[in-house]
Motif scaffolding. Sequence first.
Motif, PDB file in Angstrom:
ATOM      1  N   MET A 100       4.133 -10.151  -0.058  1.00  0.00           N
ATOM      2  CA  MET A 100       3.453  -9.063  -0.772  1.00  0.00           C
ATOM      3  C   MET A 100       1.952  -9.263  -0.696  1.00  0.00           C
ATOM      4  SD  MET A 100       4.078  -7.794  -4.713  1.00  0.00           S
ATOM      5  CE  MET A 100       5.792  -7.466  -4.359  1.00  0.00           C
ATOM      6  N   ARG A 101       1.217  -8.174  -0.594  1.00  0.00           N
ATOM      7  CA  ARG A 101      -0.226  -8.245  -0.491  1.00  0.00           C
ATOM      8  C   ARG A 101      -0.830  -8.703  -1.822  1.00  0.00           C
ATOM      9  NH1 ARG A 101      -2.212  -7.689   4.670  1.00  0.00           N
ATOM     10  NH2 ARG A 101      -4.101  -6.784   3.842  1.00  0.00           N
ATOM     11  N   ASP A 102      -2.038  -9.275  -1.756  1.00  0.00           N
ATOM     12  CA  ASP A 102      -2.729  -9.796  -2.926  1.00  0.00           C
ATOM     13  C   ASP A 102      -3.374  -8.651  -3.699  1.00  0.00           C
ATOM     14  OD1 ASP A 102      -4.116 -11.162  -4.792  1.00  0.00           O
ATOM     15  OD2 ASP A 102      -5.396 -12.289  -3.397  1.00  0.00           O
ATOM     16  N   PHE A 103      -2.935  -8.451  -4.945  1.00  0.00           N
ATOM     17  CA  PHE A 103      -3.474  -7.356  -5.755  1.00  0.00           C
ATOM     18  C   PHE A 103      -4.913  -7.646  -6.189  1.00  0.00           C
ATOM     19  CE2 PHE A 103       0.989  -6.340  -5.962  1.00  0.00           C
ATOM     20  CZ  PHE A 103       1.001  -4.971  -6.025  1.00  0.00           C
ATOM     21  N   ALA A 157      -7.264  -5.543  -4.327  1.00  0.00           N
ATOM     22  CA  ALA A 157      -7.062  -4.099  -4.393  1.00  0.00           C
ATOM     23  C   ALA A 157      -8.260  -3.401  -5.035  1.00  0.00           C
ATOM     24  CB  ALA A 157      -5.792  -3.789  -5.171  1.00  0.00           C
ATOM     25  N   THR A 158      -8.438  -2.141  -4.669  1.00  0.00           N
ATOM     26  CA  THR A 158      -9.524  -1.329  -5.210  1.00  0.00           C
ATOM     27  C   THR A 158      -8.941  -0.153  -5.999  1.00  0.00           C
ATOM     28  OG1 THR A 158      -9.610   0.137  -3.280  1.00  0.00           O
ATOM     29  CG2 THR A 158     -10.908  -1.912  -3.181  1.00  0.00           C
ATOM     30  N   TRP A 159      -9.822   0.516  -6.758  1.00  0.00           N
ATOM     31  CA  TRP A 159      -9.391   1.718  -7.455  1.00  0.00           C
ATOM     32  C   TRP A 159      -8.940   2.780  -6.456  1.00  0.00           C
ATOM     33  CZ3 TRP A 159      -7.907   2.550 -12.165  1.00  0.00           C
ATOM     34  CH2 TRP A 159      -8.377   1.724 -13.192  1.00  0.00           C
ATOM     35  N   SER A 160      -9.597   2.819  -5.296  1.00  0.00           N
ATOM     36  CA  SER A 160      -9.210   3.772  -4.256  1.00  0.00           C
ATOM     37  C   SER A 160      -7.784   3.513  -3.792  1.00  0.00           C
ATOM     38  CB  SER A 160     -10.174   3.669  -3.072  1.00  0.00           C
ATOM     39  OG  SER A 160      -9.774   4.527  -2.027  1.00  0.00           O
ATOM     40  N   ASP A 161      -7.427   2.221  -3.644  1.00  0.00           N
ATOM     41  CA  ASP A 161      -6.050   1.880  -3.263  1.00  0.00           C
ATOM     42  C   ASP A 161      -5.064   2.415  -4.297  1.00  0.00           C
ATOM     43  OD1 ASP A 161      -6.730   0.490  -0.945  1.00  0.00           O
ATOM     44  OD2 ASP A 161      -6.936  -1.419  -1.990  1.00  0.00           O
ATOM     45  N   TRP A 162      -5.409   2.230  -5.567  1.00  0.00           N
ATOM     46  CA  TRP A 162      -4.519   2.674  -6.639  1.00  0.00           C
ATOM     47  C   TRP A 162      -4.355   4.187  -6.633  1.00  0.00           C
ATOM     48  CZ3 TRP A 162      -4.748   5.738 -11.024  1.00  0.00           C
ATOM     49  CH2 TRP A 162      -3.713   5.560 -11.956  1.00  0.00           C
ATOM     50  N   ASP A 184      -2.309   5.315  -3.626  1.00  0.00           N
ATOM     51  CA  ASP A 184      -0.902   4.987  -3.840  1.00  0.00           C
ATOM     52  C   ASP A 184      -0.246   5.969  -4.791  1.00  0.00           C
ATOM     53  OD1 ASP A 184       1.502   3.210  -3.899  1.00  0.00           O
ATOM     54  OD2 ASP A 184       0.893   2.983  -5.991  1.00  0.00           O
ATOM     55  N   ARG A 185      -0.935   6.302  -5.884  1.00  0.00           N
ATOM     56  CA  ARG A 185      -0.351   7.246  -6.850  1.00  0.00           C
ATOM     57  C   ARG A 185      -0.170   8.625  -6.228  1.00  0.00           C
ATOM     58  NH1 ARG A 185       0.784   3.190  -8.574  1.00  0.00           N
ATOM     59  NH2 ARG A 185       0.901   2.462 -10.733  1.00  0.00           N
ATOM     60  N   ALA A 186      -1.116   9.044  -5.397  1.00  0.00           N
ATOM     61  CA  ALA A 186      -0.988  10.350  -4.736  1.00  0.00           C
ATOM     62  C   ALA A 186       0.206  10.351  -3.777  1.00  0.00           C
ATOM     63  CB  ALA A 186      -2.269  10.677  -3.985  1.00  0.00           C
ATOM     64  N   LEU A 187       0.334   9.278  -3.001  1.00  0.00           N
ATOM     65  CA  LEU A 187       1.449   9.195  -2.063  1.00  0.00           C
ATOM     66  C   LEU A 187       2.784   9.116  -2.793  1.00  0.00           C
ATOM     67  CD1 LEU A 187      -0.051   6.769   0.609  1.00  0.00           C
ATOM     68  CD2 LEU A 187       0.588   9.163   0.958  1.00  0.00           C
ATOM     69  N   LEU A 242      10.827  -8.689  10.448  1.00  0.00           N
ATOM     70  CA  LEU A 242       9.478  -9.213  10.260  1.00  0.00           C
ATOM     71  C   LEU A 242       8.534  -8.030  10.375  1.00  0.00           C
ATOM     72  CD1 LEU A 242       7.857 -11.928   9.971  1.00  0.00           C
ATOM     73  CD2 LEU A 242       7.593 -11.871  12.458  1.00  0.00           C
ATOM     74  N   TYR A 243       7.720  -7.801   9.354  1.00  0.00           N
ATOM     75  CA  TYR A 243       6.910  -6.589   9.345  1.00  0.00           C
ATOM     76  C   TYR A 243       5.447  -6.907   9.047  1.00  0.00           C
ATOM     77  CZ  TYR A 243       6.300  -6.581   4.282  1.00  0.00           C
ATOM     78  OH  TYR A 243       5.922  -6.906   3.008  1.00  0.00           O
ATOM     79  N   ARG A 244       4.599  -5.986   9.424  1.00  0.00           N
ATOM     80  CA  ARG A 244       3.168  -6.096   9.141  1.00  0.00           C
ATOM     81  C   ARG A 244       2.884  -5.403   7.808  1.00  0.00           C
ATOM     82  NH1 ARG A 244      -1.471  -4.270  13.375  1.00  0.00           N
ATOM     83  NH2 ARG A 244      -0.655  -6.118  14.422  1.00  0.00           N
ATOM     84  N   PRO A 245       2.400  -6.127   6.794  1.00  0.00           N
ATOM     85  CA  PRO A 245       2.136  -5.502   5.500  1.00  0.00           C
ATOM     86  C   PRO A 245       1.090  -4.387   5.608  1.00  0.00           C
ATOM     87  CG  PRO A 245       2.113  -7.893   5.302  1.00  0.00           C
ATOM     88  CD  PRO A 245       2.124  -7.579   6.770  1.00  0.00           C
ATOM     89  N   ILE A 246       1.257  -3.378   4.785  1.00  0.00           N
ATOM     90  CA  ILE A 246       0.276  -2.293   4.690  1.00  0.00           C
ATOM     91  C   ILE A 246      -0.936  -2.796   3.914  1.00  0.00           C
ATOM     92  CG2 ILE A 246      -0.106   0.012   3.694  1.00  0.00           C
ATOM     93  CD1 ILE A 246       2.847   0.575   4.256  1.00  0.00           C
ATOM     94  N   ALA A 247      -2.121  -2.374   4.329  1.00  0.00           N
ATOM     95  CA  ALA A 247      -3.360  -2.873   3.724  1.00  0.00           C
ATOM     96  C   ALA A 247      -3.442  -2.569   2.234  1.00  0.00           C
ATOM     97  CB  ALA A 247      -4.572  -2.292   4.455  1.00  0.00           C
ATOM     98  N   ASN A 248      -2.914  -1.412   1.819  1.00  0.00           N
ATOM     99  CA  ASN A 248      -2.928  -1.034   0.405  1.00  0.00           C
ATOM    100  C   ASN A 248      -1.820  -1.805  -0.322  1.00  0.00           C
ATOM    101  OD1 ASN A 248      -2.394   0.297  -2.091  1.00  0.00           O
ATOM    102  ND2 ASN A 248      -3.313   2.176  -1.319  1.00  0.00           N
TER     103      ASN A 248
END
Length: 289
Positions: free
Chosen positions: A1-4, A7-12, A15-18, A149-155
């Motif tokens: 899992m990516r490191d929170f 994370a930025t407010w833009s990421d949040w 994510d909520r929009a998606l 085996l997968y590449r994590p998403i940046a967000n």
Amino acid sequence: MRDFDSATWSDWIIDRALRGIIRTALALPYARRVRWFGAVVERGVAPMAGYRKRAEEQLALIYPEMEAPARRDLARRVCNNFGRTMIENYSGADFSRQIEGASVGGAGLAPLAEAKAQGRPVLFVTAHFGNHEAPRQALTHRGYTIGGLYRPIANPYFNAHYEKNMLDMSGAVFAQGRKGTAGFVRMLKDGGMGTLLFDVRATRFPKISFLGQPAHTATSVADIALKLDALVIPYFGVRQQDGLSFDVAVEAPVPLTDPKTMMEEITARLEARIAANPEQWFWVHRRWG
């Protein structure tokens, strides 16, 4: 899992929009959902995010003789398939039921069954073509357990539910990196089965020809297979004309020779698929940099 922590407010917000769009889509009946989400990505998300433009640019690189209107039309269809794939892979049991009826065939089925009986590791290799999760899901219905085996998403917010969604499909999934790769290899050493996507740009690896242009291509599939004497089987989920169903092609195993030769063979298998259905490959990726 990516490191929170990173994370930025833009990421949040993104994510909520998606999540909201995905939640809306999941409330629809399956067939309507897939068609609607494909159209949303084609007509809205892809133009705004620059995906359609990138697809057109890369199509121009590979098919310079193709006229601009034809490239635009093909890029739109690419983005539609991209959207359909995304919502299919979020559709859980609905997607599973759809894939249960998929046609599964190919020269790799008999060697696969033999490897399972012998407890030999199997490394499936595929690409962002059609729906890359369709083969894993189809073989799961036929009694195989296949990790990934997968590449994590940046967000990191989006990646959290993206990862869980993949785990729900079949076997264990591991994030790329030292720890994740080690876990993936251990699974194979124990006679397990795993799948890798090889068609993203990996700048620390050498370039080989892909669709006539040099492209950095990871040799991970070959490296792991040679180390473990794993059976390497390319497989693809080919979207059918109705836009909803799939044929799953389990191709003949790739001989264990050397990394360059093996990756050239695997690349040639994908090139043949793209030649037959160019709209089904994810031209939205920055494959050539």
